[in-house]
Design an enzyme around this catalytic site. Structure first.
Site, PDB file in Angstrom:
ATOM      1  N   SER A   1       0.791  -1.046   0.009  1.00  0.00           N
ATOM      2  CA  SER A   1      -0.025  -0.166  -0.104  1.00  0.00           C
ATOM      3  C   SER A   1       0.721   1.273  -0.013  1.00  0.00           C
ATOM      4  O   SER A   1       2.096   1.216  -0.082  1.00  0.00           O
ATOM      5  CB  SER A   1      -0.885  -0.140   1.333  1.00  0.00           C
ATOM      6  OG  SER A   1      -0.345   0.184   2.409  1.00  0.00           O
ATOM      7  N   LYS A   2       0.248   2.455  -0.036  1.00  0.00           N
ATOM      8  CA  LYS A   2       1.126   3.734  -0.070  1.00  0.00           C
ATOM      9  C   LYS A   2       1.841   3.613   0.971  1.00  0.00           C
ATOM     10  O   LYS A   2       2.934   4.596   0.740  1.00  0.00           O
ATOM     11  CB  LYS A   2      -0.181   4.974   0.132  1.00  0.00           C
ATOM     12  CG  LYS A   2       0.327   6.013  -0.476  1.00  0.00           C
ATOM     13  CD  LYS A   2      -0.149   6.208  -1.808  1.00  0.00           C
ATOM     14  CE  LYS A   2       0.508   7.652  -2.381  1.00  0.00           C
ATOM     15  NZ  LYS A   2       0.611   7.971  -3.786  1.00  0.00           N
TER      16      LYS A   2
END
Ligand code: GLU
Ligand code: ZN
Length: 477
Positions: free
Chosen positions: A254-255
């Site tokens: 994820s980010k």
């Protein structure tokens, strides 16, 4: 002759193209190209609230940037289209109708609250939380009564109890599910929208998709999709479920692991060939450990080399492939890194001279002022190196580099004038010219530097070694 194959990438356009999805697209593409098959792009935008048309354009741009191409898609329609699910409602309506007619689908009038209560009751009784079949056997008058109450109906697929659904996963091998664990599932939502797993299989069959590689989060959909296909007499594709892409900490990518989307990487200046060389190895092993050109990635792609363990995305590997890609990139592919940062016309020369020291455009930003701009007053080790060499060294350097500096001539003159050799000779030179001790070959650097910059650097170094104590360090008398 192996049968012709068709693969597809079927993204939901709800956000930037995630690296996990980009890998899914790449694997389907590699497989199709390897087998001389077709690769389709289908936009799964039945969830209108979450889908954005602008995302479709962005998706197409990002896939194109990665170097993927498709034989049919929303921008390349053919007879099996449209390739946007939002334009295929007629196809789904016909399929629902057939399920209803065959008694394989039935309207369910349960409200979300009723379903939730039933689910909780099942869980607390230790039963699997599947649909209890409340509406499975309503007769016409019972249905009419519920409809008259204004209850919207979803459409459920009737699962035959007692059977086992089996298939051989292209990645995970033989799989077996019990129909009794599935429960009757929704194929049309109460708001009339199509359930994802329904349109997905209807379209795969309609578009002649023979093989689907997708994320393992879809494993649970597969038995349901196989049941739908069988009920409607459709040929289901073979499915292969890819392990998740995870970060170094094992959590889904994820980010917070840094760049998680193709757009992020593209904006940071990563080259598509670097991203592709990395992604192609995440969950797929190639015999060759080194760089592979696109044609090699295709030629050596093999379903048998798909792994089952979670694939780790490692930024260090990304940097590795980026370095490889930069060294192989055409000058034209890198020139824009220099544009606006170096004097007009110098872009190609700058890239050629500095290439070994560039990984990302940010590195061009670091080196451009060193080559063409002004540097602050030297400090620390750099300053020490300059001061140690002494004023005579830079007087000689200035004389030898007057006009256009020639590296060999400069070094020879410095040697003759100072008697220095090796490190003692080269360290002050690099320090004065760049204020750092790493970087490209001095000969290359000198060839790039404008004579006025060279003169200014040596002049400043001579000044510094003449008056090594700067004003602000002068002890007060
Ligand atoms: N739209 C689905 C997704 O993005 C496609 C799943 C599939 O490939 O079957 O996850
Ligand atoms: Zn119901």
């Amino acid at each position: 002759m192996p049968r012709p194959i068709t693969t597809r990438f079927a993204p939901s356009p709800t956000g930037a193209l995630h690296l996990g999805n980009a890998r899914t697209a790449l694997f389907n593409w590699l497989h199709a190209r390897k087998r001389g098959g077709r690769f389709l792009l289908r936009i799964e935008d039945t969830d209108r609230a979450r889908s954005e048309e602008t995302q479709v354009g962005a998706l197409i741009a990002e896939l194109t940037w990665l170097g993927l191409d498709w034989d049919a898609g929303p921008d390349r329609e053919d007879a099996a289209g449209p390739y946007r699910q939002s334009e295929r409602s007629g196809v789904y309506a016909a399929a629902w109708q057939r399920l209803l007619e065959q008694g394989l689908g039935y309207p369910c009038y349960c409200t979300p609250l009723e379903l939730e209560l039933a689910r909780k009751a099942a869980l607390s009784a230790g039963r699997p939380p599947r649909y209890a079949g409340t509406c499975a056997h309503l007769d016409a008058s019972e249905r009419a009564a519920r409809a008259a109450e204004g209850r919207p109906a979803s459409l459920r697929f009737r699962v035959t109890p007692g059977e086992a659904i089996e298939y051989v996963d292209l990645v995970r091998g033989p799989q077996r599910f019990l129909a009794d664990d599935l429960g009757d599932f929704i194929v049309r939502r109460a708001d009339g929208g199509a359930a994802f797993l329904f349109c997905n299989i209807i379209d795969d069959a309609a578009m002649g998709v023979t093989e689907v590689l997708r994320g393992e989060d879809h494993v649970a959909n597969t038995p349901r999709q196989l049941l739908i296909a069988r009920a409607l007499g459709l040929k289901a594709p073979a499915y292969g479920h890819l392990p998740l892409l995870v970060g170094a900490d094992g959590a889904p990518l994820s980010k917070r692991h840094g760049s998680a989307s193709v757009r992020d990487l593209r904006q940071a200046g990563y080259l598509p060939e670097a991203v592709v060389n990395l992604l192609a190895r995440l969950g797929h092993s190639y015999q060759a450990e080194g760089w592979q050109e696109r044609a090699e990635l295709i030629a050596h792609f093999d379903l048998a080399a798909l792994g089952r363990a979670p694939a780790h995305f490692d930024p260090v590997q990304l940097t590795h492939w980026q370095k490889e890609a930069v060294q192989r990139a055409s000058p034209a592919a890198l020139e824009h890194w220099a544009r606006g940062r170096v004097p007009p016309g110098q872009e190609a020369a700058f890239i050629a001279g500095l290439r070994a020291n560039l990984v990302l455009p940010a590195d061009a930003a670091t080196w451009a002022p060193i080559v063409y701009g002004e540097l602050p007053c030297a400090t620390g080790e750099v300053r020490d190196a300059i001061v140690t060499a002494g004023a005579g060294y830079f007087t000689a350097a200035l004389a030898a580099s007057a006009g256009k500096a020639d590296y060999a001539r400069l070094v020879a003159s410095l040697k003759a004038a100072t008697g220095l050799a090796g490190r003692a000779l080269f360290r002050p030179l690099r320090a004065a010219l760049t204020q750092r001790f790493d970087g490209p070959e001095l000969a290359q650097l000198l060839a790039l530097m404008p004579p006025a910059v060279v003169a200014a650097r040596f002049g400043a170094a001579r000044e510094l070694s003449t008056r090594p104590v700067s004003l602000d360090e002068t002890p007060t008398r």
